[in-house]
Scaffold this active site. Sequence first.
Site: not given
Length: 135
Positions: A39, A43
């Site tokens: 994750y 990002k």
Amino acid sequence: MTAQAVAKEMIRHGRGGSIAIIASMSGTIANRGLICSAYNASKAGLIQLARNLASEWGPHGIRVNTLSPGYIVTAMVEALFEQYPERRRDWPTQNMLGKLSKPEEYRGAAVFLISDASSFMTGSDMRIDGGHAAW
């Protein structure tokens, strides 16, 4: 792909424009106590993608920036709190304001990024995290 499609239309019309990509504070910090490297890498990738798109599309008058929220209470996060109740208690202590954010707290920043008020801003990341990353 969406940014490419939008930029293509902006270039075709010749008036420039603004693209705001939603990233996360997790693109610039490691989340304490969480196993979320995929994750966070995704990002961070969005933040870097925006910088590169800003450099490519700037000559066409297209600005590209990211908005990076901190922890937001959403339906998904509420479900996560059911599974990990300690996060409801711990996460607010990890920022200077001692609370979690709500989706509506990002409206003004989003409007700013896509409006002429940010006409000299491109390739930037607007992190709004309650001071989480300032420590």
